[in-house]
Design an enzyme around this catalytic site. Structure first.
Site: not given
Ligand SMILES: NC(=O)c1ccc[n+]([C@@H]2O[C@H](COP(=O)([O-])OP(=O)(O)OC[C@H]3O[C@@H](n4cnc5c(N)ncnc54)[C@H](O)[C@@H]3O)[C@@H](O)[C@H]2O)c1
Length: 251
Positions: A133, A146
């Site tokens: 991120s 985080y």
């Molecule tokens: N959305 C953003 O703005 C953003 C920005 C930078 C980085 N990220 C990173 O991208 C990644 C995905 O985020 P996203 O926005 O797609 O989130 P999201 O909530 O849409 O998806 C996350 C997925 O992870 C799964 N998950 C959560 N805890 C879990 C566990 N204990 N065991 C197994 N699966 C688990 C959830 O069920 C979900 O399907 C994360 O690492 C997040 O930090 C997101």
């Protein structure tokens, strides 16, 4: 760009592959020919995502490190993506939540890499892509767990790059700012309540304030970068962090 077909014969293991960025990666890597394994704690959503891409679903809670060690890690591509956010000031941050976030977002990736590398080394090819991120490189207040986990992931990724190079394994981070996913939609709603703002105002005035490009990033854009990192043209790219932050860190 990952040429469709370039990942035929490669098995891709995507954590958190049932939603948001992970799901977009599942679709994109399957388009490139990979045999996709969608790993998620949400079993139904994992099944739906796997069905969409003709892949396999694995239901697992990745915060349970013993469960992580039992997973079949004979995979060629590992996308460490599962994650979540918890927002609270440091002096009130729940200690168990801090441990949970580090376990899920740092220790599980370590265990998964440790389990997958022998297969990758044997085949002389592997791709580890860590969804970090902008918070892997910059801090924000109230996001201690985080920010700590993502900074740790950056370090882990570089060590994998150094050790994996002679075995044909690359490791990189992808560093987006805010991406339009359920994780962020939840934060928009929470912050709107907390600040007494509309959801549009939260996006414009809070989330996009540090960015030069004033829009949320789409999951497909992140997935395209992940696919490129797995493509032949990225074979020399390792140990680095590809920032997709709309200019946030240009300040
Ligand atoms: N959305 C953003 O703005 C953003 C920005 C930078 C980085 N990220 C990173 O991208 C990644 C995905 O985020 P996203 O926005 O797609 O989130 P999201 O909530 O849409 O998806 C996350 C997925 O992870 C799964 N998950 C959560 N805890 C879990 C566990 N204990 N065991 C197994 N699966 C688990 C959830 O069920 C979900 O399907 C994360 O690492 C997040 O930090 C997101």
């Amino acid at each position: 760009m990952a040429v469709n077909g370039s990942l035929v014969g490669r098995r891709a293991f995507i954590t958190g592959g049932a939603s948001g960025i992970g799901r977009a990666c599942a679709v994109r890597l399957a388009e490139a020919g990979a045999d996709v394994v969608v790993v998620d704690r949400d079993a139904d959503a994992a099944l739906a995502a796997a069905a969409e891409v003709g892949g396999t679903a694995v239901a697992a809670d990745l915060s349970d490190l013993d469960a992580v060690d039992r997973l079949d890690l004979a995979v060629d591509i590992l996308v460490n993506n599962a994650g979540l956010q918890h927002v609270a000031p440091l002096h009130e941050f729940p200690a168990d939540r801090f441990s949970y976030i580090l376990r899920l977002m740092l220790e599980a990736p370590f265990r998964l890499v440790r389990g997958a590398l022998p297969h990758m080394y044997e085949r002389g090819w592997g791709r580890v892509v860590n969804i970090s991120s902008i918070h892997g490189l910059r801090a924000s207040a109230y996001k201690s767990a985080y920010v700590t986990a993502k900074h740790g992931l950056e370090g882990l990724s570089k060590v994998i790059a150094l050790e994996g190079a002679e075995h044909g394994v690359t490791s990189n981070c992808v560093n987006p700012a805010y991406v339009r996913t359920p994780l962020v939609e939840g934060q928009i709603a929470d912050q709107a309540k907390a600040h007494g703002l509309s959801e549009d105002q939260v996006v414009e005035q809070v989330m996009l304030a540090p960015a030069a490009i004033k829009r949320l990033i789409e999951p497909d854009e992140v997935a395209e970068t992940v696919a490129w990192l797995c493509s032949p043209s990225a074979a020399s790219v390792t140990g680095t962090s590809l920032v997709m932050d709309g200019g946030w860190s240009a300040h």
